[in-house]
Design a protein around this motif. Structure first.
Motif, PDB file in Angstrom:
ATOM      1  N   CYS A   5       0.847  -1.192   0.000  1.00  0.00           N
ATOM      2  CA  CYS A   5       0.000   0.000   0.000  1.00  0.00           C
ATOM      3  C   CYS A   5       0.886   1.248   0.000  1.00  0.00           C
ATOM      4  CB  CYS A   5      -0.885  -0.010   1.241  1.00  0.00           C
ATOM      5  SG  CYS A   5      -1.887   1.477   1.431  1.00  0.00           S
ATOM      6  N   ASN A  23      -3.495  -7.851  10.255  1.00  0.00           N
ATOM      7  CA  ASN A  23      -2.617  -7.703   9.093  1.00  0.00           C
ATOM      8  C   ASN A  23      -3.187  -6.736   8.048  1.00  0.00           C
ATOM      9  OD1 ASN A  23      -4.686  -9.310   8.116  1.00  0.00           O
ATOM     10  ND2 ASN A  23      -3.342 -10.733   7.065  1.00  0.00           N
ATOM     11  N   LYS A  24      -4.387  -6.230   8.274  1.00  0.00           N
ATOM     12  CA  LYS A  24      -4.994  -5.250   7.378  1.00  0.00           C
ATOM     13  C   LYS A  24      -4.884  -3.825   7.928  1.00  0.00           C
ATOM     14  CE  LYS A  24      -8.269  -8.797   6.334  1.00  0.00           C
ATOM     15  NZ  LYS A  24      -7.476  -9.660   7.180  1.00  0.00           N
ATOM     16  N   LYS A  27      -4.097  -0.650   5.918  1.00  0.00           N
ATOM     17  CA  LYS A  27      -4.387  -0.963   4.513  1.00  0.00           C
ATOM     18  C   LYS A  27      -5.898  -0.819   4.326  1.00  0.00           C
ATOM     19  CE  LYS A  27      -0.697  -4.336   4.673  1.00  0.00           C
ATOM     20  NZ  LYS A  27      -0.448  -5.778   4.740  1.00  0.00           N
ATOM     21  N   CYS A  29      -8.066  -0.153   2.019  1.00  0.00           N
ATOM     22  CA  CYS A  29      -8.802  -0.886   0.980  1.00  0.00           C
ATOM     23  C   CYS A  29      -9.083  -2.320   1.408  1.00  0.00           C
ATOM     24  CB  CYS A  29      -8.017  -0.905  -0.324  1.00  0.00           C
ATOM     25  SG  CYS A  29      -7.683   0.712  -0.998  1.00  0.00           S
ATOM     26  N   GLU A  30      -8.052  -2.977   1.944  1.00  0.00           N
ATOM     27  CA  GLU A  30      -8.213  -4.361   2.385  1.00  0.00           C
ATOM     28  C   GLU A  30      -9.135  -4.457   3.590  1.00  0.00           C
ATOM     29  OE1 GLU A  30      -4.596  -6.579   2.943  1.00  0.00           O
ATOM     30  OE2 GLU A  30      -3.659  -5.583   1.224  1.00  0.00           O
ATOM     31  N   CYS A  31      -9.006  -3.514   4.518  1.00  0.00           N
ATOM     32  CA  CYS A  31      -9.822  -3.506   5.728  1.00  0.00           C
ATOM     33  C   CYS A  31     -11.308  -3.349   5.395  1.00  0.00           C
ATOM     34  CB  CYS A  31      -9.356  -2.385   6.654  1.00  0.00           C
ATOM     35  SG  CYS A  31     -10.327  -2.239   8.170  1.00  0.00           S
ATOM     36  N   ALA A  33     -12.819  -3.871   2.505  1.00  0.00           N
ATOM     37  CA  ALA A  33     -13.290  -5.037   1.749  1.00  0.00           C
ATOM     38  C   ALA A  33     -13.528  -6.232   2.674  1.00  0.00           C
ATOM     39  CB  ALA A  33     -12.282  -5.398   0.660  1.00  0.00           C
ATOM     40  N   TYR A  34     -12.631  -6.436   3.631  1.00  0.00           N
ATOM     41  CA  TYR A  34     -12.766  -7.547   4.578  1.00  0.00           C
ATOM     42  C   TYR A  34     -14.040  -7.409   5.413  1.00  0.00           C
ATOM     43  CZ  TYR A  34     -11.935 -10.371   8.731  1.00  0.00           C
ATOM     44  OH  TYR A  34     -12.075 -11.255   9.766  1.00  0.00           O
ATOM     45  N   SER A  37     -17.223  -7.849   3.412  1.00  0.00           N
ATOM     46  CA  SER A  37     -17.530  -9.238   3.076  1.00  0.00           C
ATOM     47  C   SER A  37     -18.216  -9.967   4.231  1.00  0.00           C
ATOM     48  CB  SER A  37     -16.252  -9.989   2.679  1.00  0.00           C
ATOM     49  OG  SER A  37     -15.450 -10.283   3.804  1.00  0.00           O
TER      50      SER A  37
END
Length: 68
Positions: A5, A23-24, A27, A29-31, A33-34, A37
């Protein structure tokens, strides 16, 4: 696609999540999205008190933001 990132250092300075071993973390975008979901809201959207519950449910978010 870039590795990692590009905003990680800046994001970490402003990240309000208290789950430090995630681990997100930093980050965004990843957080997002996680949690999306899972039908959840990321911790940074909550008040400080609401984030500390680690309950990322939409119901808890509505309760938390209603207490302002």
């Amino acid at each position: 696609m870039p590795a990692g990132c590009p905003s990680l250092e800046k994001n970490l300075k402003n990240c309000t999540c208290t789950y430090l071993s995630c681990n997100k973390r930093g980050k965004c975008c990843e957080c997002v999205a996680y949690h999306r979901s899972l039908g959840e809201i990321p911790g940074c959207f909550f008040t400080k008190e609401g984030e500390r519950t680690w309950d990322r449910s939409i119901e808890n978010f509505i309760r938390d933001r209603g207490r302002k």
